[in-house]
Design an enzyme around this catalytic site. Structure first.
Site, PDB file in Angstrom:
ATOM      1  CE  LYS A   1      62.972  87.010  25.491  1.00  0.00           C
ATOM      2  NZ  LYS A   1      62.217  85.749  25.638  1.00  0.00           N
TER       3      LYS A   1
HETATM    4  C1  E4P Z   1      59.551  85.278  23.289  1.00  0.00           C
HETATM    5  O1  E4P Z   1      60.589  85.368  23.328  1.00  0.00           O
HETATM    6  C2  E4P Z   1      58.637  84.854  24.196  1.00  0.00           C
HETATM    7  O2  E4P Z   1      59.474  83.736  24.901  1.00  0.00           O
HETATM    8  C3  E4P Z   1      57.507  83.946  23.685  1.00  0.00           C
HETATM    9  O3  E4P Z   1      57.707  83.889  22.378  1.00  0.00           O
HETATM   10  C4  E4P Z   1      56.132  84.135  24.162  1.00  0.00           C
HETATM   11  O4  E4P Z   1      55.430  83.201  23.625  1.00  0.00           O
HETATM   12  P1  E4P Z   1      54.046  82.693  24.331  1.00  0.00           P
HETATM   13  O5  E4P Z   1      52.990  83.707  23.946  1.00  0.00           O
HETATM   14  O6  E4P Z   1      53.711  81.467  23.452  1.00  0.00           O
HETATM   15  O7  E4P Z   1      54.231  82.295  25.602  1.00  0.00           O
END
Ligand code: E4P
Length: 226
Positions: free
Chosen positions: A86
């Protein structure tokens, strides 16, 4: 479509993989830090639980493309299996995606807040783009509309990159994102459970058992029928 669990918590991962038709796990630095663990050892444990075939998305931390590339290569070396790196959709991130994708490394562009970021990341070679639906809603935008625009742009230009809609706090946002044609979702454990919860389902099951037991006796199941 693909179901991913957005967590670094091992019990949640075990639970989801036991119950649901899971395709992978996404983590981010916050989720890992919350577990207060050694990053690499923890990713290895996650890999053991989900197996080599399941997707694991792990994020780099640096701000420059050069160091992001080094981090990505380190993760690939340490964590085997179906791994996606990522990388945030900053300009340095796009540069890293461009270089790493040319080496055949699988990448997820993350922290996506606009359709143009997603398009740029896709063109640079990301396999997935992850728009943060709830976080967009929290700044008075429409996360679902951003997902919809991304899906439309990818269809228009015949781009193979998949949309991994992320950052969900309720079932309706998940539902509306999937209706746009988003290919995959990553959802935390609490929201995941809620995707199938319904009081009438529980009521119906209770009623079936009551009716059955009245006729065949308490605790009897299909296995007791000869
Ligand atoms: C995406 O890969 C992130 O880990 C994530 O969905 C962020 O989510 P949040 O806004 O609930 O922290």
């Amino acid at each position: 479509m693909l179901y991913l669990l957005d967590t670094a918590n091992l019990s949640e991962i075990r639970k989801a993989y036991d119950l649901y038709p899971m395709d992978g796990v996404t983590t981010n630095p916050t989720l890992i830090a919350n577990e207060q663990v050694n990053f690499i050892d923890h990713l290895k444990e996650i890999r053991l639980i989900i197996g080599e075939e399941s997707m694991l998305h792990a994020q780099v931390l640096s701000n420059t493309a050069e160091t992001m590339i080094e981090e990505a290569q380190y993760l690939l070396e340490k964590i085997g299996g179906n791994l996606y790196i990522k990388i945030p959709a900053t300009s340095q991130g796009i540069k890293a995606i461009k270089i790493l994708s040319q080496k055949g490394i699988k990448l997820t562009a993350t922290a996506i807040f606009t359709a143009q970021q997603a398009l740029m990341a896709a063109k640079a070679g990301a396999a997935f783009v992850a728009p943060y639906v709830n976080r967009i809603d929290n700044i008075s935008g429409s996360g679902v509309s951003v997902v919809e625009d991304i899906v439309r742009l990818f269809d228009t230009f015949d781009i193979n990159t998949k949309v991994l809609a992320a950052s969900f706090k309720n079932v309706q946002l998940v539902h509306n994102s999937l209706l746009t044609g988003a290919h995959s979702i990553t959802v935390n454990m609490e929201t995941f459970d809620m995707l199938i919860e319904h009081p009438l389902t529980d009521w119906s099951v209770d009623q079936f058992v009551k009716d059955w037991e009245l006729q065949y006796g308490r605790g009897k199941t299909v296995l007791d029928m000869i």
